[in-house]
Structure formats: structure tokens, C-alpha cells
Scaffold this active site. Structure first.
Site, short mmCIF file in Angstrom:
data_model
loop_
_atom_site.label_atom_id
_atom_site.label_comp_id
_atom_site.label_asym_id
_atom_site.label_seq_id
_atom_site.Cartn_x
_atom_site.Cartn_y
_atom_site.Cartn_z
N HIS A 1 0.83 -1.20 0.00
CA HIS A 1 0.00 0.00 0.00
C HIS A 1 0.86 1.25 0.00
O HIS A 1 0.51 2.27 -0.59
CB HIS A 1 -0.95 -0.02 1.21
N ASP B 1 -1.49 -16.18 -14.69
CA ASP B 1 -1.06 -17.55 -14.95
C ASP B 1 -0.86 -17.80 -16.43
O ASP B 1 0.06 -18.51 -16.83
CB ASP B 1 -2.09 -18.54 -14.38
N CYS C 1 -9.03 -10.89 -15.92
CA CYS C 1 -8.92 -10.78 -14.46
C CYS C 1 -7.48 -10.63 -13.95
O CYS C 1 -7.29 -10.53 -12.75
CB CYS C 1 -9.51 -12.02 -13.80
#
Ligand code: PEP
Ligand code: MG
Length: 600
Positions: free
Chosen positions: A194, A462, A509
Site C-alpha cells: 500500500h 497464470d 482478471c
């Protein structure tokens, strides 16, 4: 007097820019917490609860300061800290530890934090690994309150400071004087922490993961921080500074993308094409970020996070149901795609020890594991169907590589659907089924697979790993993980075409969705549904709103003609930078092909 000698340190450049400033050594937590015996356990518990209450108040105040200063999406980061503070099971664990051991609260907090930090640090994915620092930052605040010490006072700092620290709690950005602090060098952290995200948002150059840095400097040392190249030079020579003067000036003159404001309005390109931007989430506390950033649903809920660090090894049906229910209710009327467990066998309490697989990313994981450990799969699907009564839920199956896997999963899913229907009746809702497309075999049998499911989710993290044979977690080959590799582009373009031909909804995604340059390319290929980390949504929305769909198509068309990632990169970053009025250079770096191991 001889000048101090120059020293060069390397780390990862997580926020770009070249600056010159003075080191401010910042000792955020030099912890040494002893276990002590307490006689009055009740008083110790009250002391802990007071520290927690104080921490909540502090975080709420810091959050509103941060929002006022940097924009709403940055305040959301502190929501994650607030949710950790409010986490019932974590609090119960700490209270139990105080009670059972007659222990001091400080020690109990550290015990629980260390366990969680350890669990997160052992994860493969960089983004999730980085979440360990959220627990450390919350513990740091509780410990400060327990100690009765005051937080660091950021007022009256001299100009031109570069913070040098082991770690840096992002809540510090709320009180820090951003006119005086010019950069950040941390021994820990990576680009998905963050602190790194906020630094980029602020245009504050930062280098993280710089080993053994603090021992090599004193406060006041001159530092030349190069966030573009991940380099920090202590006491740079005059020649060195002169050599970089052009970049120092250029950085001083540039303005980064302004903080995009929160927006819940639908995303459309300049000519009105509707775009759906959803959030990838792993834990419930990210829901507020998803909503505040205007996500049109959850595109990927990584359910394995319910299993990680679970005391029993896996969550029971009721526990999962409670989570899925909350997801469904809170995101309503938007949909929530729950990806079934995508983790190794250690997460389902299997009798065989399959945790030591030689090559886990190609081993028994994802759908393979679910079909192997069927009981756990059936429990998960039951929880999903039960939660469907509370909102719009979708199922996504990870790591699909054969049609049989979908067939077998569908048989089990149908069984569960019938069972749940018997007990809950008509309240059960239709639950669309999707397949993750993240293995090359799935890409080349897309037509066949797509006909078996309601939608497709492309897992580019992936897919890139398997297409290019590059372990996504191995730094030795990180330079080969090239999202702009022409093969990757052709592969994605093929998916877009097949999905369009079959009229099958398809969503990207992987991490690349959150890169504005890449998002333009994806749009041009025909992907109008993207899912990404929630904090990236406002930026992607802003950028895509600037782009006419025809222009994005031309860009994708041209990008597909190149034969190296470097050519694609140069073309894409140049053409997109001309179309948007903000400086996106730090995002360019995320997708820049890196030099090979031989340094060519
Ligand atoms: C992916 O592989 O791109 C993906 C979205 O899933 P994960 O990162 O969880 O593997
Ligand atoms: Mg994946």
C-alpha cells in the site's frame, strides 16, 4: 576535509522519478517485546481494549485527513487497517492469549501478528504477500498505544527530506508534510504494498526492498534517489549529480496523473461503448474499497484466502456461507464471481501430504485439487448456492485444462444445486458458471470449453506464466515475464475473437487489467469487461473514458504487427500518452520489457 564516499544501493523502483534530498532515518518499529507475567488479567484486557479503541479513533481521523489530502481512494487503504482492528477472530485470539498465558497485551498482539505475517509472507503471489504489512502496521499502532508513546511528529521538518526506513506505515501519509518529503527508501516492501501504491499516486519517487541500507547511512546524508531504476546513491559525487541533472529537472517539472475522484457512474468510452470494471478481492475488508472505487461487482473473489492460516485448515460450510452472503449482499445489485479454491492440497486437510509437490504451479491445484478433494469442493459449492439467495453470485473454476474437468465439476455442482433447492426452495437463484482461461491448453480448446460455461475469465497472471514458461514468482526469470510479448498479445486477441464469435461474455482478471496502457490494448481487442485491484478502477475508468473505441481498435491492430515486446511497448506507450492529458509514465514502467540476465 575529505568528502564522504559515495555508496550505491539497489532495490526495486516502485514509484518513478529522480530526486536529490537529505536522508531522514525513520525508525518506525524497532520492536523488542518481552513476554511478561501479569497478575491482573482483567486489567490487562481493559488496557488492550483501550488501545484498540484509541487505534480506531486515530485511524478514523487519519483516514479523513488522507482523503482530504489525496482523494477518497487513498483513505480506503486505512479501511483495511480498521477492519483488521475489528476482526473478531483476531481479537478473540489475542484476548485468549492474554487470559490463557497471564501474558501482557503487547506480547499477545505480537504473537498473533507474527503468525499472520508469516502466513501471508509465505504466499506465492506478490500482491497478497505484501498484505502482511497491513497486519504489521496495525500492530505497530496498537503497540504504540499500549506503550503510551506519542506518534512521530511530522511538523517542522526541514525541506528536501527522503525518508529512509525499514518499513513505512501508509497512515503516515495523512500527517506527513508532502511539501517537504520528496521520496522514500525502504528496506522492506515491494511495488504492490500500500505504501508503494500511495507513493505512485502521489508522484513520490520510491525505492523499496533495499537490503541493509539503514546501517550504511546517517540522517542528513545526501541521497540521489532514482525511482526509475531502483537505485539509491548515498553521498553522490558532483559528476554523478551533473550526469543526472536533466532527469532531476525533468522530474521536477512534471505533474503526475491527478488523483482520480471516486465515481460510481457507468464507464463508457468517448463514443459511448459500455465498459464493465469489476474488482478482484480476497478478503471482506476490501469490499468497501471495491464499492468506493465504483466497481460494477466482484470479478474475482480469491476464495483460497478463507483457507490460508485457517486454524482448522479449511473453513466449514457455515463459515464460508457467512462470507459469501456478505459479499452478495454488500455488492448487490452487482454480481460477485467466487472462484473456487485455487491453492495447493495443504488447504483442504487431505490425508495424504501433497504439500511438497516438486512443481506446485503445475501440480495438484485449482480444479484438479477440487476434483481430488471432492468433499471440500462440495462444501464450498453448497455455501455458494446458499448464498445465492442473498444476491447475484457466479462460480468460476480455476486452472481448467480439459473439458472433462468442466464436465466432472458440473455433475458435482448439479448434485449440490438439487440438494440446496430441496432445503431452501425457490429462493435459490441461478448461479452462472465460468471457467478461468489461464492454461494454454484452454486457449486452444476455447470453443469447446466455452460452450460448456456461461462466461470466461482470463487469468493473465497464470496465462503469461504458462505461455512463456516463466514462473511468475521467480525473480531470476522475472525479466522474461513479459505481458507485451507478441505471443501473449496474439493469444489474448484469439480469446477475444472466439468469445465474440460465440457471443460468450469474457472478462480479463489478471494484473494487466489495472495498467492503463494495457487496458487500452485490451479494449481495442474487444475486451469490454475488466477486473482488477479495486484501487486501480478509478484510473482505468478515467483513461478509458478518453479513448474512442475505433482508436483503441487501431492501436490493438497495429500492436499485433510487432515481433518484439520492446516494439509493442514503445508504440503503445507513445500512442496512448498522446491520447490522455495525464502523465502515465509510472504505469509504462510496469509493462516495460526488462533487460535480460546478461544485461544486454
Ligand atoms: C490470474 O492467474 O491471472 C488470476 C487472475 O488469478 P491468480 O492471480 O489468483 O492466479
Ligand atoms: Mg490464476
Amino acid at each position: 576535509m575529505a568528502s564522504k564516499s559515495e555508496k550505491i544501493f539497489r532495490g526495486s523502483g516502485v514509484s518513478p522519478g529522480v530526486i536529490l534530498g537529505r536522508a531522514l532515518k525513520f525508525d518506525s518499529h524497532n520492536r523488542f517485546i518481552l513476554r511478561m507475567h501479569v497478575n491482573d488479567v482483567d486489567e490487562e484486557i481493559r488496557r488492550y481494549l483501550r488501545a484498540i479503541e484509541a487505534a480506531k479513533e486515530q485511524l478514523k481521523t487519519l483516514k479523513s485527513k488522507l482523503e482530504m489530502k489525496l482523494g477518497r481512494e487513498h483513505g480506503i487503504i486505512l479501511d483495511a487497517h480498521l477492519l483488521i482492528l475489528e476482526d473478531k477472530s483476531l481479537n478473540a485470539e489475542i484476548l485468549e492469549s492474554i487470559r490463557k498465558n497471564n501474558a501482557n497485551a503487547d506480547w499477545a498482539v505480537m504473537q498473533a501478528t507474527d503468525r499472520l505475517v508469516h502466513a501471508y509472507q509465505s504466499l506465492d503471489d506478490e500482491y497478497f504477500r505484501e498484505r502482511h504489512s497491513d497486519f504489521e502496521h496495525v500492530a505497530e499502532r496498537i503497540l504504540l498505544n499500549l506503550s503510551g508513546k506519542r506518534p512521530f511528529n511530522w511538523e517542522h521538518l526541514p525541506d528536501n527530506q527522503i525518508i529512509a526506513s525499514r518499513d513505512f506505515n501508509p497512515s503516515n501519509f495523512a500527517t506527513m508534510d508532502l511539501q517537504r518529503v520528496r521520496g522514500l527508501v525502504l528496506e522492506s516492501g515491494g511495488r504492490t504494498s500500500h505504501t508503494a501504491i500511495i507513493s505512485r499516486g502521489l508522484g513520490l519517487p520510491a525505492v523499496m526492498g533495499v537490503g541493509d541500507f539503514l546501517g550504511g547511512i546517517v540522517t542528513g546524508d545526501q541521497l540521489l534517489l532514482n525511482g526509475d531504476e531502483g537505485q539509491v546513491i548515498v553521498n553522490p559525487t558532483k559528476e554523478r549529480i551533473d550526469g543526472l541533472s536533466g532527469r532531476l529537472e525533468a522530474f521536477g517539472a512534471k505533474k503526475r496523473t491527478p488523483s482520480p475522484a471516486q465515481s460510481s457512474s457507468a464507464t463508457r468510452t468517448q463514443d459511448g461503448t459500455a465498459i464493465s470494471l469489476r474488482a478482484n478481492t480476497e478478503m471482506l475488508h476490501e469490499l468497501s474499497a471495491a464499492k468506493n472505487c465504483g466497481a460494477a461487482g466482484i470479478g474475482l473473489f480469491r476464495s483460497e484466502f478463507l483457507y490460508f492460516g485457517h486454524p482448522q485448515g479449511y473453513p466449514e460450510m457455515e463459515e464460508q456461507l457467512a462470507v459469501y452472503r456478505r459479499l452478495a449482499r454488500e455488492m448487490s445489485p452487482y454480481p460477485v464471481a467466487i472462484r473456487t479454491l485455487d491453492a495447493g492440497s495443504e488447504k483442504v486437510g487431505g490425508s495424504q501430504d501433497l504439500t511438497k509437490q516438486e512443481n506446485p504451479s503445475m501440480g495438484l491445484r485449482g480444479i484438479r485439487l477440487s476434483l481430488y478433494a471432492r468433499d471440500a469442493f462440495l462444501i464450498q459449492i453448497e455455501a455458494i448456492f446458499r448464498a445465492s439467495c442473498d444476491g447475484r453470485i457466479e462460480i468460476v473454476l480455476p486452472m481448467i485444462s480439459t473439458i472433462e474437468e468442466i464436465w466432472q465439476a458440473k455433475i458435482l455442482i448439479d448434485q449440490v444445486r438439487s440438494k440446496v433447492r430441496e432445503s431452501v426452495g425457490p429462493a435459490i437463484q441461478a448461479v452462472p458458471l465460468g471457467a478461468m482461461i489461464e492454461v494454454p491448453a484452454a486457449v486452444f480448446s476455447l470453443e469447446v470449453l466455452a460452450k460448456e460455461v456461461d462466461f470466461l475469465c482470463v487469468g493473465t497472471n497464470d496465462l503469461i506464466q504458462y505461455m512463456l514458461a516463466v514462473d511468475r514468482g521467480n525473480p531470476q526469470v522475472a525479466y522474461l515475464f513479459q505481458p507485451l510479448h507478441p505471443t501473449v498479445l496474439h493469444c489474448l486477441n484469439h480469446i477475444a475473437k472466439v468469445a465474440k464469435g460465440l457471443n460468450k461474455p469474457v472478462r480479463i482478471c489478471g494484473e494487466i487489467s489495472s495498467n492503463p496502457f494495457y487496458a487500452v490494448l485490451l479494449l481495442g481487442m474487444g475486451f469490454t469487461q475488466l477486473s482488477m485491484n479495486p484501487l486501480s478502477i478509478p484510473t482505468i475508468r478515467r483513461v478509458l473514458r478518453e479513448i474512442p473505441i475505433d482508436v483503441s481498435r487501431q492501436i490493438a491492430h497495429k500492436a499485433l504487427t510487432f515481433i518484439t515486446a520492446q516494439e509493442v511497448y514503445e508504440y503503445l506507450t507513445t500512442v496512448v500518452a498522446k491520447l490522455v492529458p495525464w502523465d502515465l509514465s509510472s504505469y509504462a514502467k510496469e509493462i516495460a520489457p526488462q533487460n535480460g540476465r546478461n544485461g544486454k
